[in-house]
Design a protein around this motif. Structure first.
Motif, PDB file in Angstrom:
ATOM      1  N   UNK A  87      25.739  45.877  83.787  1.00 57.88           N
ATOM      2  CA  UNK A  87      26.134  45.098  84.476  1.00 57.88           C
ATOM      3  C   UNK A  87      25.628  43.648  84.902  1.00 57.88           C
ATOM      4  N   UNK A  88      24.616  44.528  84.802  1.00 58.13           N
ATOM      5  CA  UNK A  88      23.675  42.398  85.002  1.00 58.13           C
ATOM      6  C   UNK A  88      23.794  41.507  83.901  1.00 58.13           C
ATOM      7  N   UNK A  89      23.695  42.611  82.317  1.00 56.31           N
ATOM      8  CA  UNK A  89      23.430  42.034  80.916  1.00 56.31           C
ATOM      9  C   UNK A  89      24.705  41.469  80.261  1.00 56.31           C
ATOM     10  N   UNK A  90      25.460  41.950  81.057  1.00 57.89           N
ATOM     11  CA  UNK A  90      27.188  40.751  80.883  1.00 57.89           C
ATOM     12  C   UNK A  90      27.428  39.923  81.604  1.00 57.89           C
ATOM     13  N   UNK A  91      26.572  40.595  82.743  1.00 54.55           N
ATOM     14  CA  UNK A  91      27.007  38.950  83.829  1.00 54.55           C
ATOM     15  C   UNK A  91      26.294  37.281  83.735  1.00 54.55           C
ATOM     16  N   UNK A  92      24.771  37.972  83.424  1.00 55.85           N
ATOM     17  CA  UNK A  92      24.053  36.359  83.807  1.00 55.85           C
ATOM     18  C   UNK A  92      24.664  35.627  82.916  1.00 55.85           C
ATOM     19  N   UNK A  93      24.358  35.709  80.760  1.00 56.86           N
ATOM     20  CA  UNK A  93      25.256  34.787  80.180  1.00 56.86           C
ATOM     21  C   UNK A  93      26.135  34.274  80.631  1.00 56.86           C
ATOM     22  N   UNK A  94      27.126  35.160  80.906  1.00 60.73           N
ATOM     23  CA  UNK A  94      29.127  34.840  81.000  1.00 60.73           C
ATOM     24  C   UNK A  94      28.865  33.489  82.629  1.00 60.73           C
TER      25      UNK A  94
END
Length: 577
Positions: A165-172
């Motif tokens: 989830x972190x991988x998706x959340x940070x750039x978003x």
DNA sequence: GCCGTTTTCGGCCCGACTGTTTTCAGTCG
């Protein structure tokens, strides 16, 4: 006969679903759901508590009635209320409730009008176009139901691991922060509470006009579907399969909204209840004095929100309604351990076994991460798949560590091993070899499926070895892949406390093991924790924060964690008295 | 069915969005 907590929880959830479909008193339904949640999140084994005749009403949401029902269920394997209810309504109706957009009223209507009582029936009715003929159902709902069934059949709908989830959340979040008018933005929900898995992402943005950020959100290149769109809330589905909610709010409400959308729901209900007792209405826009609903009396920050209900700010990791409100009230919140408090890492592999990097590279990376020490704990020989070290290779690695320690500045390598706990509870290396090590991480990699008592005895027998220092990834689970093995965690934690053995909180994103509730149990029983990465390459050393997250969710303070100690203190602790 | 520094009875969190409707029920978080 159900033994596991999750099986008991499942029965109560089913009962709640069926009663709700029948139109039973919603508060009674909620009581069953609350009980299911409590039981599902309990560290102790309910069946044990029952056989020890412990008082179950000390757990939240369990009163006299439910305690008696649980006892009956554990002893007889039957929940009479459920059996009776199933005589009136088909039990499969409960399964239909997992269809998104289909609630108790909808399930009831489809059952009454179309005699739909299984997923197969539902699919058939939808394909035949019979659903949209029922009152309050339309073509869109019918289509959505078919899509949902498709999703269930293809095995989707798993929760996402926190690291994924972190991988998706940070750039978003970085992308959305660039929208015009965004003043502040962060991820709330279970992500902010650092739960091991998240269902969807809840992103909160403060801005004057929500138009630009909402537009930027729904037009992001990874969006495959806009599920809903409004001026304060929109939901999209990403190509990764994750759902993301974006809520837009004015700055004066930011704290209230952040609190509200961080949850957990149970924590929020408790806080709102406190608000009501003090004459306030609490919602995502702020705290409002009753009878006047113009201007909020608080809401810009979370501290304000908690302040109005006479509580100090509570860290998100604790917001699960597991006693944090009572603790806050008494000024007894734990001072949670932080990443900064950690002085080193006590579980790492090199290319001598299944790691990717050399001893020297691991040491250098650990020094760059600010560590004072790094324990090298390659596998022992039993783990042949990973080219586990025998006594001879381990001894040679030790000599290399000695040489490196002479040469390195600012970091000390500790000699260690991740020793296998064999099936009979012996360790996989001779005692004289273990005696020469600074640290041992003792782990199970084979025979996960022993019966509960045998598995527990196996580990405790291993702990009887005076060279046993740390129990590695204690539950053996792999999130979304493998259930934890059968263990009497209470007995295990007590045995560890008595023998001064520490329990690892493993930071590998798929492990996060100990689990949060077991950390809590360890703390209660006085067993120490170690937060380690189990790094298999230099990058993995950066995962340590995930272990910190779980330990914090388990209420751990720096004093509960042995790798918050400097090297000399640590060595003393590792000597085990 | 739970729960109690107002209570052992009478409360029980609150708002947004959708779809199916012409004013709102159902669902969700």
């Amino acid at each position: 006969m159900p033994v596991h907590n999750h099986e008991i929880a499942e029965r109560f959830t089913r009962l709640a679903n069926l009663l709700e479909i029948e139109g039973e008193n919603p508060y009674r339904v909620r009581a069953y759901r609350n009980a299911a949640r409590t039981i599902g999140g309990l560290s102790a084994n309910i069946a044990d508590l029952v056989s020890e005749e412990q008082d179950l009403t000390r757990y939240p949401g369990i009163g006299k009635d439910l305690a008696a029902k649980i006892r009956t269920l554990v002893r007889s394997g039957e929940l009479p209320d459920l059996t009776e209810t199933e005589e009136r309504v088909p039990t499969e109706l409960s399964d239909l409730m997992v269809i998104e957009g289909l609630g108790p009223k909808g399930v009831r209507a489809l059952y009454k009008k179309l005699n739909v009582d299984s997923l197969e029936d539902l699919e058939e009715a939808a394909r035949a176009g019979r659903i949209h003929e029922v009152e309050r159902f339309g073509e869109k709902t019918e289509k959505a139901i078919l899509e949902e069934i498709e999703k269930i059949r293809s095995g989707g709908k798993k929760r996402t691991r926190l690291a994924d989830a972190e991988e998706v959340a940070r750039p978003l979040v970085a992308y959305l922060a660039e929208a015009e008018g965004v003043e502040a933005i962060e991820v709330a929900g279970s992500f902010r509470r650092r739960k091991e898995t998240v269902g969807d992402l809840d992103i909160l943005a403060s801005c004057g006009d929500s138009g630009p950020v909402m537009e930027r959100f729904v037009t992001h290149e990874d969006v495959t579907e806009v599920v809903s769109r409004g001026s304060t809330r929109s939901t999209v589905r990403l190509s990764s399969g994750m759902d993301v909610d974006l809520r837009a709010i004015h700055g004066r409400s930011y704290g209230a909204a952040l609190h509200y959308f961080t949850g957990s729901q149970a924590h929020n209900i408790a806080v709102r209840q406190r608000g009501l007792e003090r004459g306030y209405k609490v919602n995502e826009y702020g705290i409002f004095a009753h009878d006047r609903d113009e201007e909020p009396v608080a809401g810009a920050t979370e501290e304000e929100v908690y302040g109005r209900v006479d509580l100090p700010w509570i860290p998100p990791e604790l917001r699960e309604d597991r006693g944090e409100i009572q603790a806050a009230e008494k000024g007894a919140l734990p001072r949670l351990v932080t990443r900064k408090a950690l002085r080193g890492d006590l579980h790492a592999h090199t290319n001598a076994t299944d790691g990717a990097d050399s001893l020297r590279d691991m040491a250098r990376a650990a020094a760059e991460a600010g560590h004072e020490y790094l324990a090298i704990t390659d596998h022992s020989k039993r783990v042949s798949m990973a080219h586990g070290l025998d006594a001879d290779r381990l001894r040679r690695q030790g000599e290399e560590i000695d040489r490196l320690n002479e040469e390195l500045n600012g970091i000390t390598l500790l000699k260690g091993s991740e020793v296998d706990i064999l099936e009979d509870g012996r360790l996989d290396l001779p005692d004289d070899v273990l005696a020469g090590l600074d640290v041992t991480v003792c782990s199970i990699h084979y025979r996960f499926n022993l019966p509960r008592d045998k598995q527990t005895d196996r580990i405790i027998r291993a702990m009887d070895n005076p060279h046993f220092r740390i129990l590695g990834h204690p539950s053996g689970r792999a999130i979304n892949e493998r259930e934890p093995f059968e263990l009497d965690m209470e007995r295990l934690v007590e045995a560890a406390a008595e023998r001064h053995c520490a329990l690892e909180v493993n930071a590998q994103p798929a492990r996060l093991d100990l689990r949060d509730m077991d950390c809590m149990l360890a703390r209660e029983r006085g067993a120490k924790l170690v937060l380690s990465t189990d790094a298999h390459n230099t990058y993995n050393l950066g995962l340590l924060g995930y272990a910190v997250d779980q330990a914090r969710r388990g209420w751990a303070e720096a004093g509960d964690v042995i790798n918050t100690r400097g090297l000399e203190d640590l060595r003393a602790l590792l000597r085990r008295g």
